[in-house]
Design a protein around this motif. Structure first.
Motif, PDB file in Angstrom:
ATOM      1  N   ASN A  32      75.301 -65.332  61.646  1.00 25.80           N
ATOM      2  CA  ASN A  32      75.262 -63.872  61.719  1.00 25.80           C
ATOM      3  C   ASN A  32      73.908 -63.503  62.322  1.00 25.80           C
ATOM      4  OD1 ASN A  32      77.667 -63.865  60.413  1.00 25.80           O
ATOM      5  ND2 ASN A  32      76.918 -62.942  58.527  1.00 25.80           N
ATOM      6  N   VAL A  51      78.769 -60.933  64.024  1.00 22.74           N
ATOM      7  CA  VAL A  51      79.314 -62.069  63.271  1.00 22.74           C
ATOM      8  C   VAL A  51      79.888 -63.123  64.204  1.00 22.74           C
ATOM      9  CG1 VAL A  51      79.730 -60.648  61.246  1.00 22.74           C
ATOM     10  CG2 VAL A  51      81.549 -60.969  62.934  1.00 22.74           C
ATOM     11  N   ARG A  94      71.469 -65.510  59.864  1.00 26.34           N
ATOM     12  CA  ARG A  94      71.931 -65.905  58.531  1.00 26.34           C
ATOM     13  C   ARG A  94      73.230 -66.664  58.713  1.00 26.34           C
ATOM     14  NH1 ARG A  94      75.675 -62.678  55.355  1.00 26.34           N
ATOM     15  NH2 ARG A  94      75.697 -63.370  53.195  1.00 26.34           N
ATOM     16  N   TRP A  96      76.905 -67.447  57.808  1.00 27.67           N
ATOM     17  CA  TRP A  96      77.953 -66.560  57.311  1.00 27.67           C
ATOM     18  C   TRP A  96      78.180 -66.793  55.842  1.00 27.67           C
ATOM     19  CZ3 TRP A  96      82.508 -66.449  54.734  1.00 27.67           C
ATOM     20  CH2 TRP A  96      83.251 -65.271  54.824  1.00 27.67           C
TER      21      TRP A  96
END
Lengths: 112, 110
Positions: A32, A51, A94, A96
């Protein structure tokens, strides 16, 4: 190990000029990705998040756009900068569904 | 969307004094994360709280998550000059969108 690269560190641009800030992540896949902006002495404003490739969520109507042409590349752009676009731009990644984002070093943009 | 309110906005203390910042939400938080940003730097993750009533400690830092998961606090005991910076709380809205509070800027008089 995973690393995030964001450049340039500082940028001074005239009003009306275009902008392109790039962020890349290494050592992971399908992260992400986030773009935040921080005005001087202020909090972190979420601008965009993604995403997946080509999937961009815009949080604040503004003079900016974002693109994700590759899995680990996130680009913040503007066709014509405004004075109000000045600030500290932070990219973050980050995994997911897991934990917390890691931030890049940031780009300090001054529009003159 | 859900607002995460953080107070105070600024706090100035003498070195050795304690410091607390509070994070409040009108709705239930999924979890709460705390970050520290040194002057001129980028936010660095400190901790994540997930469970209702959770308390975690990192040396002189104590983090609490409220029983109703609507508030959280960060307490620093006996501040040192290295504690200078802005402390942010953050919460996920949905699965992916991380929203930050406005931060508390801590300055310390040595």
């Amino acid at each position: 190990s995973q690393t995030i690269h964001q450049w340039p560190a500082t940028l001074v641009q005239p009003v009306g000029s275009p902008l392109s800030l790039e962020c890349t992540v290494e050592g992971t896949s399908n992260p992400n990705l986030y773009w935040y902006r921080q005005a001087a002495g202020r909090g972190l404003q979420l601008l965009f998040y993604s995403v997946g490739i080509g999937q961009i969520s815009s949080e604040v109507p503004q003079n900016l756009s974002a693109s994700r042409p590759q899995d680990r590349q996130f680009i913040l752009s503007s066709k014509k900068l405004l004075l109000s676009d000045s600030g500290f731009y932070l990219c973050a990644w980050r995994l997911w569904g897991q934990g917390f984002p890691f931030f890049g070093q940031g780009t300090r943009l001054t529009v003159v | 969307g859900q607002q995460v309110m953080q107070i105070p906005q600024y706090q100035h203390v003498q070195e050795g004094e304690d410091f607390t910042t509070y994070c409040n939400s009108s709705t239930t938080l999924s979890n709460i994360q705390w970050y520290k940003q040194r002057p001129g730097g980028h936010p660095v993750f400190l901790i994540q709280l997930v469970k209702s009533g959770e308390v975690k400690k990192q040396k002189r830092l104590t983090f609490q998550f409220g029983e109703a998961k609507k508030n959280s606090s960060l307490h620093i005991t006996a501040t040192q000059t290295t504690d200078v910076g802005t402390y942010f709380c953050a919460d996920f809205q949905g699965a992916q969108k991380l929203v930050f509070g406005q931060g508390t800027r801590l300055t310390i008089n040595p």
